[in-house]
Design an enzyme around this catalytic site. Structure first.
Site, PDB file in Angstrom:
ATOM      1  N   THR A 105       0.818  -1.226   0.000  1.00 14.66           N
ATOM      2  CA  THR A 105       0.000   0.000   0.000  1.00 14.66           C
ATOM      3  C   THR A 105       0.848   1.270   0.000  1.00 14.66           C
ATOM      4  O   THR A 105       2.019   1.251   0.372  1.00 14.66           O
ATOM      5  CB  THR A 105      -0.944   0.005   1.224  1.00 14.66           C
ATOM      6  OG1 THR A 105      -0.171  -0.178   2.403  1.00 14.66           O
ATOM      7  CG2 THR A 105      -1.975  -1.097   1.115  1.00 14.66           C
ATOM      8  N   PRO A 106       0.234   2.400  -0.393  1.00 11.86           N
ATOM      9  CA  PRO A 106       0.963   3.673  -0.519  1.00 11.86           C
ATOM     10  C   PRO A 106       0.891   4.514   0.755  1.00 11.86           C
ATOM     11  O   PRO A 106       0.261   4.116   1.738  1.00 11.86           O
ATOM     12  CB  PRO A 106       0.194   4.368  -1.652  1.00 11.86           C
ATOM     13  CG  PRO A 106      -1.220   3.940  -1.440  1.00 11.86           C
ATOM     14  CD  PRO A 106      -1.169   2.538  -0.870  1.00 11.86           C
TER      15      PRO A 106
ATOM     16  N   GLU B  77      -4.829  -0.990  -7.930  1.00 11.66           N
ATOM     17  CA  GLU B  77      -5.430   0.352  -7.847  1.00 11.66           C
ATOM     18  C   GLU B  77      -4.303   1.350  -8.073  1.00 11.66           C
ATOM     19  O   GLU B  77      -3.471   1.555  -7.190  1.00 11.66           O
ATOM     20  CB  GLU B  77      -6.057   0.558  -6.462  1.00 11.66           C
ATOM     21  CG  GLU B  77      -7.200  -0.383  -6.156  1.00 11.66           C
ATOM     22  CD  GLU B  77      -8.458  -0.085  -6.973  1.00 11.66           C
ATOM     23  OE1 GLU B  77      -8.551   1.005  -7.569  1.00 11.66           O
ATOM     24  OE2 GLU B  77      -9.339  -0.953  -7.033  1.00 11.66           O
TER      25      GLU B  77
ATOM     26  N   CYS C 260      -5.341   9.753  -5.258  1.00 13.05           N
ATOM     27  CA  CYS C 260      -5.414   9.162  -6.601  1.00 13.05           C
ATOM     28  C   CYS C 260      -6.514   9.793  -7.443  1.00 13.05           C
ATOM     29  O   CYS C 260      -6.375   9.924  -8.654  1.00 13.05           O
ATOM     30  CB  CYS C 260      -5.639   7.664  -6.497  1.00 13.05           C
ATOM     31  SG  CYS C 260      -7.090   7.266  -5.510  1.00 13.05           S
TER      32      CYS C 260
HETATM   33  P1  NAD Z   1       4.401   3.630  -5.071  1.00 12.80           P
HETATM   34  O1  NAD Z   1       3.991   2.857  -6.252  1.00 12.80           O
HETATM   35  O2  NAD Z   1       5.701   4.315  -5.079  1.00 12.80           O
HETATM   36  O3  NAD Z   1       4.401   2.704  -3.764  1.00 12.80           O
HETATM   37  C1  NAD Z   1       3.268   1.956  -3.381  1.00 12.80           C
HETATM   38  C2  NAD Z   1       3.722   0.723  -2.635  1.00 12.80           C
HETATM   39  O4  NAD Z   1       4.419  -0.122  -3.548  1.00 12.80           O
HETATM   40  C3  NAD Z   1       4.692   1.012  -1.490  1.00 12.80           C
HETATM   41  O5  NAD Z   1       4.414   0.167  -0.401  1.00 12.80           O
HETATM   42  C4  NAD Z   1       6.045   0.673  -2.102  1.00 12.80           C
HETATM   43  O6  NAD Z   1       7.018   0.302  -1.151  1.00 12.80           O
HETATM   44  C5  NAD Z   1       5.672  -0.497  -2.987  1.00 12.80           C
HETATM   45  N1  NAD Z   1       6.615  -0.754  -4.080  1.00 12.80           N
HETATM   46  C6  NAD Z   1       7.326   0.159  -4.782  1.00 12.80           C
HETATM   47  N2  NAD Z   1       8.111  -0.479  -5.683  1.00 12.80           N
HETATM   48  C7  NAD Z   1       7.868  -1.807  -5.551  1.00 12.80           C
HETATM   49  C8  NAD Z   1       8.369  -2.975  -6.181  1.00 12.80           C
HETATM   50  N3  NAD Z   1       9.309  -2.897  -7.138  1.00 12.80           N
HETATM   51  N4  NAD Z   1       7.900  -4.179  -5.802  1.00 12.80           N
HETATM   52  C9  NAD Z   1       6.961  -4.275  -4.831  1.00 12.80           C
HETATM   53  N5  NAD Z   1       6.470  -3.199  -4.168  1.00 12.80           N
HETATM   54  C10 NAD Z   1       6.908  -1.978  -4.529  1.00 12.80           C
HETATM   55  O7  NAD Z   1       3.213   4.667  -4.801  1.00 12.80           O
HETATM   56  P2  NAD Z   1       3.152   5.802  -3.706  1.00 12.80           P
HETATM   57  O8  NAD Z   1       4.024   6.921  -4.122  1.00 12.80           O
HETATM   58  O9  NAD Z   1       3.323   5.196  -2.360  1.00 12.80           O
HETATM   59  O10 NAD Z   1       1.607   6.220  -3.816  1.00 12.80           O
HETATM   60  C11 NAD Z   1       1.129   7.156  -4.707  1.00 12.80           C
HETATM   61  C12 NAD Z   1       0.505   6.480  -5.925  1.00 12.80           C
HETATM   62  O11 NAD Z   1      -0.551   5.613  -5.510  1.00 12.80           O
HETATM   63  C13 NAD Z   1      -0.132   7.478  -6.864  1.00 12.80           C
HETATM   64  O12 NAD Z   1       0.145   7.135  -8.179  1.00 12.80           O
HETATM   65  C14 NAD Z   1      -1.617   7.331  -6.568  1.00 12.80           C
HETATM   66  O13 NAD Z   1      -2.468   7.739  -7.622  1.00 12.80           O
HETATM   67  C15 NAD Z   1      -1.711   5.877  -6.298  1.00 12.80           C
HETATM   68  N6  NAD Z   1      -2.934   5.590  -5.543  1.00 12.80           N
HETATM   69  C16 NAD Z   1      -3.965   4.967  -6.185  1.00 12.80           C
HETATM   70  C17 NAD Z   1      -5.169   4.743  -5.520  1.00 12.80           C
HETATM   71  C18 NAD Z   1      -6.332   4.071  -6.194  1.00 12.80           C
HETATM   72  O14 NAD Z   1      -7.280   3.716  -5.514  1.00 12.80           O
HETATM   73  N7  NAD Z   1      -6.301   3.885  -7.498  1.00 12.80           N
HETATM   74  C19 NAD Z   1      -5.306   5.152  -4.186  1.00 12.80           C
HETATM   75  C20 NAD Z   1      -4.224   5.787  -3.575  1.00 12.80           C
HETATM   76  C21 NAD Z   1      -3.037   5.993  -4.265  1.00 12.80           C
END
Ligand code: NAD
Length: 497
Positions: free
Chosen positions: A162-163, A261, A295
């Site tokens: 999760t983010p 998501e 998001c």
């Molecule tokens: P991110 O993709 O950088 O990180 C999200 C999660 O993925 C973190 O826990 C991170 O450690 C993990 N991660 C990153 N690289 C990885 C890999 N190579 N392998 C496995 N896990 C990995 O995103 P963020 O910056 O934390 O969050 C912001 C993003 O999330 C934005 O693009 C936003 O639009 C999106 N978001 C989408 C929704 C939705 O419902 N569609 C909701 C909230 C946020």
């Protein structure tokens, strides 16, 4: 000592040990690597968390798999009761959880963090009620001696990644339905906001689930997250994150059930007959709520030329009313941005837009006089051209970019033209026009006459088919469709002699 300092100390004292949670216990990580968690509003170090190793992930997944066989066979009513107990424990820790969210994420405590905790508890309650009504069809059989029954059954063990923008509510969107349906979980929270995940895990621990049903491994994406996503013992991956992360995990995960998501670029479309004060208020809310780090934030406004000037004046007025400051201030609407990367991306997108002819009419720079330089002014940009990064990419900052349009189909083409398709909004007083747009916008969710940031906990939320905003649905009973599979049981019935 100030009351905020006392509140922060109490919340930090409520955190469990900075360990991993495996098989119902907080245990030492075998990794020596620690990641720092910083408070973006003060720059202070809050904690150091383990960057869990492949060995840690293996232990967590093995524990989840061991628990899986029994957990998926418990009665749904028993799992529903467990979800209600989790919601109770979350509410028992309500203020501490909200304090931790504000400390590490930066969102305003009163306006946003407390409501986030309430919605987190609500997600478990909704799942608890929905699982009791998970009816499935009985299929008429061709063979007169057969009876065909279907059941929604758990997928197995999920890795949930999760983010940082909603550190408890997004995890709960998976945990509630996932656990209620009989899945077991290994959770990897975002490295920027893991402490909320630790405290949420502690709430789940206090709800007395069988050991192994829920596990936590903290760490970064490329090591801990990747170990989880690629683990052959994980049956499903739920990711909320960037589209680029989704692309990577999709390639790395192999044959697993995936629920993605991803990013958005929510346009708000304002037609000539819109209620302009309402549209301007919605744009400001959509762009400044959680400092735009949502998001479904309002990432751009496509406004009819005939009402452009009036709309712009109103949106600037709304931006001026936003109070930026200490997330624990009672009157504060917007805190700091969460991390340097997202702040610099916002600045980069603004500079790119200015180079391409855009004009910043309000804000546009970091706020001076705060404890850190992580605060950004609520910003309004006019004359934004479609070639700018503000239009084509997700900015994730507190910016209202205004793009002028002359025709309805031009607005639709711009809205659909970025590859993203999460949530879009249309403002019009004509129901026929509202449906003209709703039926042509390529996205998972359309809002008429309210902000792109509008959602309810139990509605199906997710990316539109064929877009880069992901697939699957989070929200209420719809998540059960993604976190279960349909099993058919065919029964042969002998005729009585
Ligand atoms: P991110 O993709 O950088 O990180 C999200 C999660 O993925 C973190 O826990 C991170 O450690 C993990 N991660 C990153 N690289 C990885 C890999 N190579 N392998 C496995 N896990 C990995 O995103 P963020 O910056 O934390 O969050 C912001 C993003 O999330 C934005 O693009 C936003 O639009 C999106 N978001 C989408 C929704 C939705 O419902 N569609 C909701 C909230 C946020």
């Amino acid at each position: 000592m100030s009351s905020t300092a006392v509140q922060s100390d109490q919340a930090l004292a409520a955190l469990p040990p900075m360990k991993i949670f495996v098989d119902g216990k907080w245990v030492e990580s075998d990794s020596k690597e620690r990641l720092e968690v910083l408070n973006p509003a003060t720059g202070k170090l809050l904690a150091k968390i383990p960057c869990a190793s492949i060995g840690d992930v293996n232990r967590a997944v093995e524990s989840a798999r061991r628990a899986s066989d029994d957990w998926c066979l418990t009665a749904p009513f028993e799992r529903a009761a467990a979800c209600h107990r989790i919601a109770d424990r979350i509410l028992a820790h309500r203020e501490e959880l909200a304090t931790i969210i504000s400390l590490e994420q930066g969102k305003p405590y009163f306006a946003e963090a407390l409501p986030e905790v309430d919605e987190t508890a609500e997600n478990f309650r909704i799942a608890a009620e929905d699982v009791k009504r998970l009816e499935t069809p009985i299929i008429p059989a061709r063979d007169p001696n057969k009876r065909l029954f279907t059941f929604k059954v758990a997928i197995g063990t999920w890795g949930i990644i999760t983010p940082w923008n909603f550190p408890t509510v997004i995890p709960s969107e998976y945990f509630g339905p996932g656990l209620a349906a009989g899945n077991t979980i290994v959770f990897k929270p975002a490295e920027q906001t893991p402490l909320s995940g630790f405290l949420l895990t502690q709430c789940i621990a206090e709800a007395d689930l069988p050991p192994g049903v829920f596990n936590l491994v903290s760490g970064d994406g490329p090591s801990t997250g990747d170990a989880l996503a690629t683990h052959p013992g994980v049956d499903g991956i739920g990711l909320t994150g960037e589209t680029s992360t989704g692309d990577l995990i999709q390639r790395r995960a192999g044959v697993k059930k995936l629920l993605m998501e991803l990013g958005g670029n929510g346009p708000q479309i304002v037609l000539e007959d819109a209620d302009l004060p309402r549209a301007a208020k919605a744009a400001a809310f959509g762009a400044y709520f959680n400092a735009g780090q949502v998001c479904c934030a309002t990432e751009r406004v496509l406004v009819d030329r005939r009402v452009h000037k009036d709309f712009l004046d109103l949106v600037v007025q709304a931006a001026k009313a936003i109070r930026v400051g200490d997330p624990f201030g009672r009157e504060v609407d917007m805190g700091p941005m969460n991390n340097v990367a997202v702040l610099e991306k916002t600045e980069h997108h603004l500079a790119d837009a200015q180079q391409k002819g855009a004009r910043i009419v309000f804000g546009g720079k970091r706020v001076s006089g705060q404890a850190t330089n992580m605060f950004f002014e609520p910003t309004v940009v006019d004359n934004v051209s479609p070639e700018t990064l503000l239009n084509t990419h997700e900015t994730f900052g507190p910016v209202v970019p205004v793009i002028t349009v002359d025709q309805y189909d031009q607005a639709i083409a711009l809205a659909n033209g970025t590859g993203y398709g999460l949530q879009m909004a249309v403002f019009t007083s004509d129901i026929d026009k509202a449906f003209y747009f709703a039926e042509r916008l390529r996205c998972g969710n359309v809002v008429i006459n309210d902000t792109t940031d509008y959602w309810e906990a139990h509605e199906p939320f997710g990316g539109g088919g064929g877009t880069r905003s992901g697939y699957g649905r989070l929200g209420g009973r719809f998540t059960f469709d993604d976190m279960t599979h349909l099993k058919t049981v065919a029964v042969h019935v002998n005729p009585l002699k």
